[in-house]
Design a protein around this motif. Structure first.
Motif, PDB file in Angstrom:
ATOM      1  N   ILE A   1       0.838  -1.204   0.101  1.00  0.00           N
ATOM      2  CA  ILE A   1      -0.067   0.133  -0.033  1.00  0.00           C
ATOM      3  C   ILE A   1       0.834   1.356   0.271  1.00  0.00           C
ATOM      4  N   ARG A   2       1.932   1.195   0.759  1.00  0.00           N
ATOM      5  CA  ARG A   2       2.969   2.293   0.893  1.00  0.00           C
ATOM      6  C   ARG A   2       3.587   2.692  -0.437  1.00  0.00           C
ATOM      7  N   SER A   3       4.060   1.413  -0.913  1.00  0.00           N
ATOM      8  CA  SER A   3       4.783   1.417  -2.259  1.00  0.00           C
ATOM      9  C   SER A   3       3.891   2.158  -3.527  1.00  0.00           C
ATOM     10  N   TYR A   4       2.474   2.148  -3.413  1.00  0.00           N
ATOM     11  CA  TYR A   4       1.675   2.584  -4.400  1.00  0.00           C
ATOM     12  C   TYR A   4       1.346   3.995  -4.069  1.00  0.00           C
ATOM     13  N   GLY A   5       2.179   4.793  -2.823  1.00  0.00           N
ATOM     14  CA  GLY A   5       1.815   5.860  -2.519  1.00  0.00           C
ATOM     15  C   GLY A   5       0.466   6.135  -1.699  1.00  0.00           C
ATOM     16  N   TYR A   6      -0.192   5.217  -1.095  1.00  0.00           N
ATOM     17  CA  TYR A   6      -1.421   5.239  -0.506  1.00  0.00           C
ATOM     18  C   TYR A   6      -1.064   5.371   1.116  1.00  0.00           C
ATOM     19  N   LYS A   7      -2.023   5.898   1.688  1.00  0.00           N
ATOM     20  CA  LYS A   7      -1.790   5.785   3.435  1.00  0.00           C
ATOM     21  C   LYS A   7      -2.893   4.991   4.027  1.00  0.00           C
TER      22      LYS A   7
END
Length: 334
Positions: free
Chosen positions: A257-263
């Motif tokens: 999730i973080r690697s996709y730029g999501y929080k």
């Protein structure tokens, strides 16, 4: 050189049988004077009875085996701690065997434990869809208690969690927060607990008039990397929440999730399953389904020891209830 029972017998001027009877607290026909002389020699010479040799006589070694599939998953050490603590109370020692989810290794451990004359075995079986070796062991008369992962046998004694309910309440909680596109990362779908958690997920969707979309279901393997891969697949289908069927896969989902730029939880909510200790340290802390691994281990050991000692059992199966632990990884989007 270690002192033997023959040495004690020679010094005490008695037979080996007499020494054995005294050491095993079977002193009928042995005078108090002889008993005290033998025990004094045992103390002075530091004699340690051979547990296996004693087991051949008494038919008990006061040892049990614990077979787990993955020592690197913190859920299983919690089980092991419960088993060991309970066994210790009753005077038993525990042989711990880690199979790495390998059927051949599991079978080798069974044979090794039998060779050591353990009094019984507690299983959390490997992630392998074959259990004939376990059912054969049960039929051989060795006391066995199964934990966590059910197998098809009417003869088993077991300690289990209601995994269906766990999957249901995890998904229902996300639905109550307003999520409709909820992805599910399952465990291996030939393991009973993985199937049950998935069925709970599906039932919660159906009960709330949300269509089950198979594109939002990814079969993992209870390890972190499958959580990463699963979350990446689910994010392609625009999920707003992910239910991971164990905490380790939830950790993998965090990374994806973080690697996709999501929080988390602002963009994606995450719920795990197990409530291992790391879930309280993770940032944000993981909302998860708690299963009381330590208490389940305690119960399994008590059950096994009752079987070993021939005590009456009120029931063959001990069932535990899951509990939703709400932390910081989920958010209301209503």
């Amino acid at each position: 050189m270690a002192v033997t029972i023959k040495d004690i017998a020679k010094l005490a001027n008695v037979s080996i049988t007499t020494v054995s009877r005294v050491i095993n607290n079977k002193t009928e026909g042995v005078s108090e004077e002889t008993r005290n002389r033998i025990l004094q020699l045992v103390k002075e010479l530091g004699y340690q009875p051979n547990a296996i040799a004693r087991g051949l006589v008494t038919k008990k070694t006061k040892t049990v085996g614990l077979i787990i599939p993955d020592i690197s998953n913190p859920f299983f050490p919690d089980i092991a701690r419960g088993v060991e603590d309970s066994a210790h109370i009753y005077g038993y020692n525990v042989f711990l065997c880690n199979t790495d989810d390998n059927l051949e290794k599991e079978s080798e451990y069974i044979n090794a434990l039998k060779e050591k004359y353990v009094d019984g075995i507690i299983f959390t079986s490997s992630s392998i869809p074959k259990h004939e070796h376990i059912t054969d062991l049960i039929k051989s008369g060795i006391p066995v208690v199964i934990m966590d992962r059910r197998i098809d046998s009417e003869d088993i004694y077991g300690v289990f969690l209601d995994n269906y309910e766990g999957g249901y309440i995890a998904t229902k909680y996300l639905i109550d927060l307003g999520h409709k596109r909820i992805g599910c990362i399952t465990g291996p779908l030939y393991i009973s607990n993985a199937i049950e958690r998935l069925e709970g997920y599906k039932r919660a969707l159906v009960d709330n008039e949300i269509e089950v979309d198979n594109r939002l279901i990814f079969e993992g393997d209870y390890k972190i990397n499958s959580g990463i891969i699963g979350a990446e697949k689910l994010l392609e289908h625009e999920v707003t929440a992910i239910f991971a069927s164990n905490d380790l896969m939830a950790y993998g989902a965090y990374k994806a999730i973080r690697s996709y730029g999501y929080k988390i939880p602002d963009d994606i909510s995450v719920v795990g399953f197990d409530d291992i200790q790391l879930s309280q340290i993770l940032e944000p802390q993981l909302t998860t389904i708690r299963q009381p691994a330590y208490d389940m281990g305690l119960t399994a050991a008590r059950m096994l020891i009752k079987l070993i000692e021939g005590k009456k059992m009120n029931k063959k199966i001990a069932n535990f209830r899951p509990q939703l632990i709400i932390r910081q990884s989920t958010k209301d989007i209503v």
